[in-house]
Design a protein around this motif. Structure first.
Motif, PDB file in Angstrom:
ATOM      1  N   ASN A  15      40.949 -26.623   0.325  1.00  0.00           N
ATOM      2  CA  ASN A  15      41.145 -27.945  -0.259  1.00  0.00           C
ATOM      3  C   ASN A  15      39.905 -28.797  -0.037  1.00  0.00           C
ATOM      4  OD1 ASN A  15      43.819 -27.240  -0.859  1.00  0.00           O
ATOM      5  ND2 ASN A  15      44.517 -27.948   1.137  1.00  0.00           N
ATOM      6  N   ALA A  16      39.507 -29.536  -1.065  1.00  0.00           N
ATOM      7  CA  ALA A  16      38.403 -30.489  -0.935  1.00  0.00           C
ATOM      8  C   ALA A  16      39.004 -31.866  -0.687  1.00  0.00           C
ATOM      9  CB  ALA A  16      37.567 -30.503  -2.202  1.00  0.00           C
ATOM     10  N   SER A  17      38.516 -32.540   0.328  1.00  0.00           N
ATOM     11  CA  SER A  17      38.969 -33.884   0.650  1.00  0.00           C
ATOM     12  C   SER A  17      38.090 -34.884  -0.109  1.00  0.00           C
ATOM     13  CB  SER A  17      38.856 -34.109   2.156  1.00  0.00           C
ATOM     14  OG  SER A  17      39.232 -35.419   2.488  1.00  0.00           O
ATOM     15  N   VAL A  18      38.721 -35.756  -0.885  1.00  0.00           N
ATOM     16  CA  VAL A  18      38.000 -36.735  -1.701  1.00  0.00           C
ATOM     17  C   VAL A  18      38.461 -38.129  -1.291  1.00  0.00           C
ATOM     18  CG1 VAL A  18      37.556 -37.546  -4.054  1.00  0.00           C
ATOM     19  CG2 VAL A  18      37.925 -35.102  -3.623  1.00  0.00           C
ATOM     20  N   SER A  19      37.509 -39.025  -1.096  1.00  0.00           N
ATOM     21  CA  SER A  19      37.845 -40.402  -0.749  1.00  0.00           C
ATOM     22  C   SER A  19      36.778 -41.322  -1.349  1.00  0.00           C
ATOM     23  CB  SER A  19      37.901 -40.572   0.767  1.00  0.00           C
ATOM     24  OG  SER A  19      38.284 -41.885   1.103  1.00  0.00           O
ATOM     25  N   GLY A  46      43.935 -19.968  -8.695  1.00  0.00           N
ATOM     26  CA  GLY A  46      45.017 -20.669  -9.380  1.00  0.00           C
ATOM     27  C   GLY A  46      44.530 -22.042  -9.770  1.00  0.00           C
ATOM     28  N   SER A  47      45.368 -22.804 -10.411  1.00  0.00           N
ATOM     29  CA  SER A  47      44.979 -24.129 -10.881  1.00  0.00           C
ATOM     30  C   SER A  47      44.781 -25.099  -9.733  1.00  0.00           C
ATOM     31  CB  SER A  47      46.043 -24.687 -11.827  1.00  0.00           C
ATOM     32  OG  SER A  47      46.124 -23.902 -12.982  1.00  0.00           O
ATOM     33  N   SER A  48      43.730 -25.910  -9.812  1.00  0.00           N
ATOM     34  CA  SER A  48      43.520 -26.974  -8.836  1.00  0.00           C
ATOM     35  C   SER A  48      44.550 -28.063  -9.086  1.00  0.00           C
ATOM     36  CB  SER A  48      42.108 -27.552  -8.973  1.00  0.00           C
ATOM     37  OG  SER A  48      41.139 -26.614  -8.606  1.00  0.00           O
ATOM     38  N   VAL A  49      45.130 -28.598  -8.025  1.00  0.00           N
ATOM     39  CA  VAL A  49      46.092 -29.691  -8.120  1.00  0.00           C
ATOM     40  C   VAL A  49      45.774 -30.739  -7.063  1.00  0.00           C
ATOM     41  CG1 VAL A  49      47.977 -28.277  -9.064  1.00  0.00           C
ATOM     42  CG2 VAL A  49      47.790 -28.572  -6.604  1.00  0.00           C
ATOM     43  N   SER A  56      49.751 -43.337  -3.875  1.00  0.00           N
ATOM     44  CA  SER A  56      50.368 -42.323  -4.750  1.00  0.00           C
ATOM     45  C   SER A  56      50.268 -42.737  -6.213  1.00  0.00           C
ATOM     46  CB  SER A  56      51.836 -42.121  -4.376  1.00  0.00           C
ATOM     47  OG  SER A  56      51.949 -41.774  -3.038  1.00  0.00           O
ATOM     48  N   VAL A  57      49.052 -42.771  -6.734  1.00  0.00           N
ATOM     49  CA  VAL A  57      48.843 -43.248  -8.104  1.00  0.00           C
ATOM     50  C   VAL A  57      48.176 -42.199  -8.985  1.00  0.00           C
ATOM     51  CG1 VAL A  57      48.714 -45.673  -7.437  1.00  0.00           C
ATOM     52  CG2 VAL A  57      46.627 -44.292  -7.499  1.00  0.00           C
ATOM     53  N   LEU A  58      48.068 -40.960  -8.491  1.00  0.00           N
ATOM     54  CA  LEU A  58      47.402 -39.914  -9.258  1.00  0.00           C
ATOM     55  C   LEU A  58      48.384 -38.835  -9.670  1.00  0.00           C
ATOM     56  CD1 LEU A  58      44.211 -39.425  -7.049  1.00  0.00           C
ATOM     57  CD2 LEU A  58      44.434 -40.790  -9.124  1.00  0.00           C
ATOM     58  N   SER A  59      48.223 -38.345 -10.896  1.00  0.00           N
ATOM     59  CA  SER A  59      49.007 -37.207 -11.368  1.00  0.00           C
ATOM     60  C   SER A  59      48.632 -36.006 -10.511  1.00  0.00           C
ATOM     61  CB  SER A  59      48.665 -36.936 -12.829  1.00  0.00           C
ATOM     62  OG  SER A  59      49.173 -35.693 -13.238  1.00  0.00           O
ATOM     63  N   SER A  60      49.570 -35.081 -10.318  1.00  0.00           N
ATOM     64  CA  SER A  60      49.249 -33.893  -9.535  1.00  0.00           C
ATOM     65  C   SER A  60      48.445 -32.881 -10.350  1.00  0.00           C
ATOM     66  CB  SER A  60      50.522 -33.231  -9.003  1.00  0.00           C
ATOM     67  OG  SER A  60      51.324 -32.784 -10.073  1.00  0.00           O
ATOM     68  N   SER A  61      48.489 -32.995 -11.688  1.00  0.00           N
ATOM     69  CA  SER A  61      47.752 -32.025 -12.507  1.00  0.00           C
ATOM     70  C   SER A  61      46.298 -32.456 -12.667  1.00  0.00           C
ATOM     71  CB  SER A  61      48.419 -31.845 -13.865  1.00  0.00           C
ATOM     72  OG  SER A  61      48.382 -33.044 -14.584  1.00  0.00           O
ATOM     73  N   VAL A  62      45.428 -31.454 -12.749  1.00  0.00           N
ATOM     74  CA  VAL A  62      43.993 -31.681 -12.820  1.00  0.00           C
ATOM     75  C   VAL A  62      43.444 -30.935 -14.031  1.00  0.00           C
ATOM     76  CG1 VAL A  62      41.792 -31.345 -11.626  1.00  0.00           C
ATOM     77  CG2 VAL A  62      43.856 -31.864 -10.304  1.00  0.00           C
ATOM     78  N   SER A  63      42.626 -31.602 -14.815  1.00  0.00           N
ATOM     79  CA  SER A  63      41.934 -30.954 -15.919  1.00  0.00           C
ATOM     80  C   SER A  63      40.542 -30.579 -15.423  1.00  0.00           C
ATOM     81  CB  SER A  63      41.831 -31.917 -17.101  1.00  0.00           C
ATOM     82  OG  SER A  63      41.042 -31.358 -18.120  1.00  0.00           O
ATOM     83  N   SER A  84      42.278 -41.779  -1.580  1.00  0.00           N
ATOM     84  CA  SER A  84      42.003 -40.522  -0.892  1.00  0.00           C
ATOM     85  C   SER A  84      42.975 -39.462  -1.383  1.00  0.00           C
ATOM     86  CB  SER A  84      42.191 -40.676   0.621  1.00  0.00           C
ATOM     87  OG  SER A  84      41.331 -41.657   1.129  1.00  0.00           O
ATOM     88  N   PHE A  85      42.481 -38.227  -1.528  1.00  0.00           N
ATOM     89  CA  PHE A  85      43.363 -37.127  -1.907  1.00  0.00           C
ATOM     90  C   PHE A  85      42.705 -35.796  -1.592  1.00  0.00           C
ATOM     91  CE2 PHE A  85      40.902 -38.217  -5.661  1.00  0.00           C
ATOM     92  CZ  PHE A  85      40.504 -36.988  -6.185  1.00  0.00           C
ATOM     93  N   LEU A  86      43.522 -34.762  -1.603  1.00  0.00           N
ATOM     94  CA  LEU A  86      43.036 -33.395  -1.460  1.00  0.00           C
ATOM     95  C   LEU A  86      43.108 -32.724  -2.816  1.00  0.00           C
ATOM     96  CD1 LEU A  86      44.853 -32.250   1.814  1.00  0.00           C
ATOM     97  CD2 LEU A  86      42.475 -32.963   1.558  1.00  0.00           C
ATOM     98  N   LEU A  87      42.079 -31.963  -3.148  1.00  0.00           N
ATOM     99  CA  LEU A  87      42.044 -31.190  -4.382  1.00  0.00           C
ATOM    100  C   LEU A  87      42.085 -29.717  -3.982  1.00  0.00           C
ATOM    101  CD1 LEU A  87      41.755 -31.392  -7.460  1.00  0.00           C
ATOM    102  CD2 LEU A  87      39.291 -31.223  -7.135  1.00  0.00           C
ATOM    103  N   SER A  88      43.135 -29.026  -4.420  1.00  0.00           N
ATOM    104  CA  SER A  88      43.332 -27.634  -3.986  1.00  0.00           C
ATOM    105  C   SER A  88      42.491 -26.648  -4.786  1.00  0.00           C
ATOM    106  CB  SER A  88      44.814 -27.256  -4.117  1.00  0.00           C
ATOM    107  OG  SER A  88      45.174 -27.165  -5.483  1.00  0.00           O
TER     108      SER A  88
END
Length: 102
Positions: A15-19, A46-49, A56-63, A84-88
Protein backbone atom coordinates in the motif's frame (compact mmCIF):
# COMPACT_ATOMS: atom_id res chain seq x y z
CA UNK A 1 24.81 -11.13 9.51
CA UNK A 2 24.71 -12.83 6.15
CA UNK A 3 25.89 -10.79 3.19
CA UNK A 4 24.32 -11.55 -0.17
CA UNK A 5 26.71 -11.63 -3.10
CA UNK A 6 25.84 -10.39 -6.58
CA UNK A 7 22.69 -8.54 -7.52
CA UNK A 8 19.93 -7.50 -5.11
CA UNK A 9 16.49 -6.64 -6.55
CA UNK A 10 13.82 -4.53 -4.89
CA UNK A 11 10.23 -4.68 -6.09
CA UNK A 12 8.13 -4.75 -2.94
CA UNK A 13 4.37 -4.63 -3.37
CA UNK A 14 1.90 -3.15 -0.92
CA UNK A 15 0.00 0.00 0.00
CA UNK A 16 1.18 3.52 -0.80
CA UNK A 17 0.44 6.09 1.90
CA UNK A 18 -0.73 9.41 0.43
CA UNK A 19 -1.26 12.61 2.39
CA UNK A 20 -1.69 16.20 1.24
CA UNK A 21 -3.21 19.52 2.26
CA UNK A 22 -5.60 21.14 -0.22
CA UNK A 23 -4.95 24.68 -1.39
CA UNK A 24 -8.38 25.08 -2.98
CA UNK A 25 -11.69 23.40 -2.26
CA UNK A 26 -12.46 20.21 -4.22
CA UNK A 27 -16.16 19.85 -5.13
CA UNK A 28 -18.21 16.71 -4.68
CA UNK A 29 -17.63 14.63 -7.79
CA UNK A 30 -14.20 16.23 -8.26
CA UNK A 31 -11.04 14.26 -8.89
CA UNK A 32 -7.93 13.72 -6.80
CA UNK A 33 -5.04 12.61 -8.99
CA UNK A 34 -1.83 11.02 -7.71
CA UNK A 35 1.07 10.77 -10.15
CA UNK A 36 3.72 8.18 -9.35
CA UNK A 37 7.30 8.45 -10.64
CA UNK A 38 8.51 6.18 -13.43
CA UNK A 39 9.09 2.58 -12.33
CA UNK A 40 6.15 2.27 -9.94
CA UNK A 41 3.46 -0.20 -11.01
CA UNK A 42 -0.19 0.46 -10.14
CA UNK A 43 -2.76 -2.36 -10.17
CA UNK A 44 0.20 -4.69 -9.57
CA UNK A 45 -1.76 -7.51 -7.92
CA UNK A 46 -5.35 -6.71 -8.80
CA UNK A 47 -7.07 -3.36 -8.99
CA UNK A 48 -5.75 -0.52 -6.84
CA UNK A 49 -8.35 0.73 -4.36
CA UNK A 50 -8.51 3.44 -1.70
CA UNK A 51 -8.23 2.18 1.87
CA UNK A 52 -8.62 4.14 5.13
CA UNK A 53 -9.35 7.61 3.73
CA UNK A 54 -9.45 10.51 6.19
CA UNK A 55 -11.77 12.32 5.88
CA UNK A 56 -14.09 9.74 4.31
CA UNK A 57 -14.70 11.73 1.13
CA UNK A 58 -13.06 9.52 -1.51
CA UNK A 59 -14.57 6.76 -3.61
CA UNK A 60 -12.90 3.40 -3.01
CA UNK A 61 -12.52 2.81 -6.76
CA UNK A 62 -9.46 4.12 -8.57
CA UNK A 63 -9.01 4.80 -12.27
CA UNK A 64 -5.44 3.99 -13.32
CA UNK A 65 -3.71 5.14 -16.49
CA UNK A 66 0.04 4.55 -16.59
CA UNK A 67 1.56 6.32 -13.57
CA UNK A 68 -1.66 8.21 -12.75
CA UNK A 69 -4.22 7.18 -10.15
CA UNK A 70 -7.47 9.19 -10.22
CA UNK A 71 -10.00 9.05 -7.39
CA UNK A 72 -13.43 10.72 -7.40
CA UNK A 73 -14.60 12.62 -4.33
CA UNK A 74 -17.93 11.53 -2.83
CA UNK A 75 -18.42 14.88 -1.07
CA UNK A 76 -16.68 18.25 -1.07
CA UNK A 77 -13.26 18.80 0.51
CA UNK A 78 -12.70 22.28 1.94
CA UNK A 79 -9.65 24.43 1.22
CA UNK A 80 -6.89 23.82 3.75
CA UNK A 81 -8.08 20.30 4.59
CA UNK A 82 -5.58 17.51 5.13
CA UNK A 83 -6.48 14.36 3.19
CA UNK A 84 -4.80 11.01 3.88
CA UNK A 85 -5.38 7.56 2.41
CA UNK A 86 -3.78 4.28 1.46
CA UNK A 87 -3.68 3.17 -2.17
CA UNK A 88 -3.49 -0.61 -2.50
CA UNK A 89 -1.63 -2.80 -4.99
CA UNK A 90 1.30 -0.50 -5.68
CA UNK A 91 4.67 -2.03 -6.57
CA UNK A 92 7.93 -0.18 -5.92
CA UNK A 93 10.41 0.22 -8.76
CA UNK A 94 12.95 -2.52 -9.30
CA UNK A 95 16.46 -1.37 -8.40
CA UNK A 96 19.61 -3.30 -9.05
CA UNK A 97 22.85 -2.71 -7.19
CA UNK A 98 26.13 -4.57 -6.93
CA UNK A 99 27.20 -5.67 -3.48
CA UNK A 100 30.71 -4.19 -3.16
CA UNK A 101 31.77 -5.50 0.24
CA UNK A 102 30.85 -7.10 3.49
Amino acid sequence: PEVLEGLVLSAEEGNASVSFKTTNAVPSGGTVRVVFPSGFVLNSDGSSVVLSATPSVLSSSVSVSGQNASITTTSAISAGATVSFLLSNVKNPTYTSENVGS
